[in-house]
Design an enzyme around this catalytic site. Sequence first.
Site, short mmCIF file in Angstrom:
data_model
loop_
_atom_site.label_atom_id
_atom_site.label_comp_id
_atom_site.label_asym_id
_atom_site.label_seq_id
_atom_site.Cartn_x
_atom_site.Cartn_y
_atom_site.Cartn_z
N GLY A 93 3.53 -67.24 27.17
CA GLY A 93 3.55 -68.02 28.40
C GLY A 93 2.79 -69.33 28.29
N GLY A 108 -1.07 -68.20 27.91
CA GLY A 108 -1.28 -67.38 26.72
C GLY A 108 -1.02 -68.15 25.43
N SER A 165 -6.13 -66.90 40.22
CA SER A 165 -5.54 -68.18 40.62
C SER A 165 -6.24 -68.69 41.87
N SER A 166 -6.18 -70.00 42.08
CA SER A 166 -6.83 -70.58 43.26
C SER A 166 -6.18 -70.11 44.56
N CYS A 167 -5.02 -69.47 44.50
CA CYS A 167 -4.37 -68.99 45.72
C CYS A 167 -5.08 -67.79 46.33
N TYR A 185 1.06 -62.26 46.02
CA TYR A 185 0.50 -62.57 44.69
C TYR A 185 -1.03 -62.66 44.80
N LYS A 192 -4.04 -60.59 42.87
CA LYS A 192 -5.09 -61.26 42.09
C LYS A 192 -6.50 -60.89 42.60
N PRO A 207 -8.19 -70.20 37.72
CA PRO A 207 -7.76 -71.57 37.45
C PRO A 207 -7.06 -72.20 38.65
N THR A 208 -7.15 -73.52 38.71
CA THR A 208 -6.36 -74.29 39.65
C THR A 208 -4.91 -74.39 39.14
N ASN A 209 -4.06 -75.22 39.74
CA ASN A 209 -2.67 -75.37 39.29
C ASN A 209 -2.65 -75.94 37.87
N LEU A 210 -1.93 -75.27 36.99
CA LEU A 210 -1.90 -75.62 35.57
C LEU A 210 -0.56 -76.23 35.18
N HIS A 233 6.67 -74.08 39.10
CA HIS A 233 5.70 -74.84 39.89
C HIS A 233 6.18 -76.29 40.01
N TRP A 238 10.52 -81.45 47.39
CA TRP A 238 10.35 -80.54 48.52
C TRP A 238 9.15 -80.91 49.40
N ARG A 290 -3.00 -81.22 45.70
CA ARG A 290 -3.17 -80.21 44.66
C ARG A 290 -4.06 -80.77 43.55
N1 LIG Z 1 0.77 -71.59 35.85
C1 LIG Z 1 -0.18 -71.87 36.72
O1 LIG Z 1 -0.17 -72.94 37.36
C2 LIG Z 1 -1.32 -70.92 36.94
C3 LIG Z 1 -1.39 -69.70 36.29
N2 LIG Z 1 -2.46 -68.87 36.53
C4 LIG Z 1 -2.56 -67.55 35.91
O2 LIG Z 1 -2.51 -67.63 34.50
C5 LIG Z 1 -1.86 -66.46 33.99
C6 LIG Z 1 -0.72 -66.88 33.07
O3 LIG Z 1 0.21 -67.66 33.81
P1 LIG Z 1 1.32 -68.53 33.08
O4 LIG Z 1 1.02 -68.64 31.65
O5 LIG Z 1 1.52 -69.74 33.90
O6 LIG Z 1 2.62 -67.62 33.28
P2 LIG Z 1 3.92 -67.53 32.36
O7 LIG Z 1 5.00 -67.03 33.24
O8 LIG Z 1 4.11 -68.79 31.61
O9 LIG Z 1 3.53 -66.40 31.29
C7 LIG Z 1 3.37 -65.08 31.68
C8 LIG Z 1 3.38 -64.22 30.46
O10 LIG Z 1 3.29 -62.86 30.89
C9 LIG Z 1 4.21 -62.09 30.17
N3 LIG Z 1 4.64 -60.94 30.93
C10 LIG Z 1 5.07 -60.92 32.21
N4 LIG Z 1 5.42 -59.68 32.56
C11 LIG Z 1 5.19 -58.88 31.48
C12 LIG Z 1 5.36 -57.52 31.21
N5 LIG Z 1 5.85 -56.68 32.14
N6 LIG Z 1 5.04 -57.05 29.99
C13 LIG Z 1 4.56 -57.88 29.03
N7 LIG Z 1 4.38 -59.20 29.23
C14 LIG Z 1 4.70 -59.69 30.44
C15 LIG Z 1 5.37 -63.03 29.90
O11 LIG Z 1 6.11 -62.53 28.82
P3 LIG Z 1 7.49 -63.22 28.32
O12 LIG Z 1 7.09 -64.47 27.63
O13 LIG Z 1 8.07 -62.22 27.42
O14 LIG Z 1 8.28 -63.48 29.57
C16 LIG Z 1 4.63 -64.32 29.60
O15 LIG Z 1 4.26 -64.39 28.25
C17 LIG Z 1 -1.41 -65.63 35.18
O16 LIG Z 1 -2.33 -64.63 35.44
C18 LIG Z 1 -1.41 -66.63 36.31
O17 LIG Z 1 -1.67 -66.03 37.54
C19 LIG Z 1 -3.45 -69.21 37.41
C20 LIG Z 1 -3.42 -70.40 38.07
C21 LIG Z 1 -2.34 -71.35 37.90
C1 LIG Z 2 -0.68 -72.10 41.14
C2 LIG Z 2 -0.21 -71.69 42.50
O1 LIG Z 2 1.13 -72.09 42.71
C3 LIG Z 2 1.76 -71.70 43.94
O2 LIG Z 2 1.28 -72.47 44.98
P1 LIG Z 2 1.55 -74.00 45.15
O3 LIG Z 2 0.37 -74.77 44.70
O4 LIG Z 2 1.99 -74.26 46.54
O5 LIG Z 2 2.69 -74.24 44.08
P2 LIG Z 2 3.91 -75.15 43.75
O6 LIG Z 2 3.59 -75.81 42.47
O7 LIG Z 2 5.16 -74.36 43.78
O8 LIG Z 2 4.04 -76.24 44.94
C4 LIG Z 2 3.09 -77.21 45.19
C5 LIG Z 2 3.56 -78.18 46.24
O9 LIG Z 2 4.61 -78.98 45.66
C6 LIG Z 2 5.71 -79.04 46.56
N1 LIG Z 2 6.95 -79.29 45.81
C7 LIG Z 2 7.67 -80.43 45.89
N2 LIG Z 2 8.78 -80.33 45.13
C8 LIG Z 2 8.71 -79.12 44.53
C9 LIG Z 2 9.57 -78.47 43.61
O10 LIG Z 2 10.61 -78.97 43.20
N3 LIG Z 2 9.17 -77.23 43.17
C10 LIG Z 2 8.02 -76.64 43.61
N4 LIG Z 2 7.68 -75.44 43.11
N5 LIG Z 2 7.19 -77.24 44.51
C11 LIG Z 2 7.55 -78.46 44.95
C12 LIG Z 2 5.66 -77.70 47.28
O11 LIG Z 2 6.41 -77.75 48.47
C13 LIG Z 2 4.15 -77.55 47.50
O12 LIG Z 2 3.75 -78.31 48.61
C14 LIG Z 2 1.46 -70.29 44.34
O13 LIG Z 2 2.62 -69.80 44.97
C15 LIG Z 2 0.89 -69.53 43.25
O14 LIG Z 2 1.82 -69.37 42.22
C16 LIG Z 2 -0.29 -70.21 42.69
O15 LIG Z 2 -1.29 -69.62 42.43
#
Ligand SMILES: NC(=O)C1=CN([C@@H]2O[C@H](COP(=O)(O)OP(=O)(O)OC[C@H]3O[C@@H](n4cnc5c(N)ncnc54)[C@H](OP(=O)(O)O)[C@@H]3O)[C@@H](O)[C@H]2O)C=CC1
Ligand SMILES: C[C@H]1O[C@H](OP(=O)(O)OP(=O)(O)OC[C@H]2O[C@@H](n3cnc4c(=O)[nH]c(N)nc43)[C@H](O)[C@@H]2O)[C@@H](O)[C@@H](O)C1=O
Length: 320
Positions: A24, A27, A118-120, A147, A151, A174-177, A190, A213, A220
């Site tokens: 991911g 990861g 996550s910050s949510c 979600y 968490k 973490p915040t939004n990544l 995201h 949207w 953020r």
């Molecule tokens: N992205 C963001 O903005 C943020 C992420 N986080 C946190 O960071 C962490 C990682 O997120 P992120 O990297 O973005 O997510 P991704 O969706 O990019 O990666 C998630 C990973 O989890 C694996 N996975 C999911 N379900 C299973 C399962 N049943 N068995 C084995 N592996 C599984 C996926 O495997 P596969 O590759 O095979 O699908 C993938 O490698 C999460 O806990 C998330 O909450 C926190 C804040 C913000």
């Molecule tokens: C990391 C955090 O991420 C999620 O929360 P979020 O911050 O609201 O995430 P988001 O990235 O999807 O949106 C951020 C903002 O952006 C706007 N927006 C505009 N245009 C698009 C668009 O095209 N896609 C998306 N997704 N959003 C859009 C959208 O309407 C919103 O106002 C949690 O559910 C949860 O997963 C969590 O922990």
Amino acid sequence: MGDLNNDPIKLDRSAKIYVAGHRGLVGSAITAALRRLGFSNLLLPPRSLLDLTDQSAVESFFAAEKPAYVILAAAKVGGIHANNTYPAEFIATNLQIQTNVIHSAYRNGVVKLLFLGSSCIYPKFAPQPIPESALLTGPLEPTNEWYAVAKIAGIKMCQAYRIQYNFDAISAMPTNLYGPNDNFHPDNSHVLPALMRRFHEAKVLGSKEVVVWGSGAPLREFLHVDDLADAVLFLMEKYSGLGHVNVGSGKEVTIRELAELVKEVVGFEGNIVWDGSKPDGTPRKLMDSSLLAGLGWTPKVSLRDGLVDTYKWYLENVKR
Ligand SMILES: NC(=O)C1=CN([C@@H]2O[C@H](COP(=O)(O)OP(=O)(O)OC[C@H]3O[C@@H](n4cnc5c(N)ncnc54)[C@H](OP(=O)(O)O)[C@@H]3O)[C@@H](O)[C@H]2O)C=CC1
Ligand SMILES: C[C@H]1O[C@H](OP(=O)(O)OP(=O)(O)OC[C@H]2O[C@@H](n3cnc4c(=O)[nH]c(N)nc43)[C@H](O)[C@@H]2O)[C@@H](O)[C@@H](O)C1=O
């Protein structure tokens, strides 16, 4: 809860370290950072061989491999639309994965585990910037409460296992990544990868406008995933305590500003149209990362540099 039991440990570079979710966004960045630091014994089973929702498979894996360290970056993850549309999957899958991994890690003698939240987790109208102490002080943002509840349960499970079993489990929020290996799905991702893809496709197709949207008003805080990976490994060595730790960049932008910046980096020259029928989500969620800063960690990647880096990766790996 923010108490520090500050016994810095030096992670053994040759010990087994299991990165759950290594393919991911998070990861893969952690795995790359571990390799750069000389960790030579990474456990990276593919999901096809280890489904983390399968309790007995997880227990068998831990019993056979006996990792020393675990970084839990596997989860069901998505943006505002996915969270709002699949609430059952977001609460059930995340509870299953984290419960199975944390419990089996404890049972099989793991030395240290880091859980990613996550910050949510914080209330929708938390004080800004949000300190760790704001947890469970008010109602959650409805679009991602399922979600968030999972968490919060993960944080509490780490705390409970520390209190009752003295298991060194810590939690980072973490915040939004964003960054390489992000999910660029048009609807379920995201905002940042969604916009990168939409502006890129509009540029290639010669479209006149791109729909974004919501109102554009929400704020953020974005952090490049390489900074997050660095912070995670920093916490593994420098932090051991009951309280979870915020990981942010300290810089926030409106979604309107983000859209303009992505548009510029991608090189799209048309207009932005706002779709007010889509939810804004939480109005603002800037985290107070002073606990982490006080331990000596600071982020390095600016949003503009991170966007340029991510767009380069997107062009080389997703679209040509
Ligand atoms: N992205 C963001 O903005 C943020 C992420 N986080 C946190 O960071 C962490 C990682 O997120 P992120 O990297 O973005 O997510 P991704 O969706 O990019 O990666 C998630 C990973 O989890 C694996 N996975 C999911 N379900 C299973 C399962 N049943 N068995 C084995 N592996 C599984 C996926 O495997 P596969 O590759 O095979 O699908 C993938 O490698 C999460 O806990 C998330 O909450 C926190 C804040 C913000
Ligand atoms: C990391 C955090 O991420 C999620 O929360 P979020 O911050 O609201 O995430 P988001 O990235 O999807 O949106 C951020 C903002 O952006 C706007 N927006 C505009 N245009 C698009 C668009 O095209 N896609 C998306 N997704 N959003 C859009 C959208 O309407 C919103 O106002 C949690 O559910 C949860 O997963 C969590 O922990």
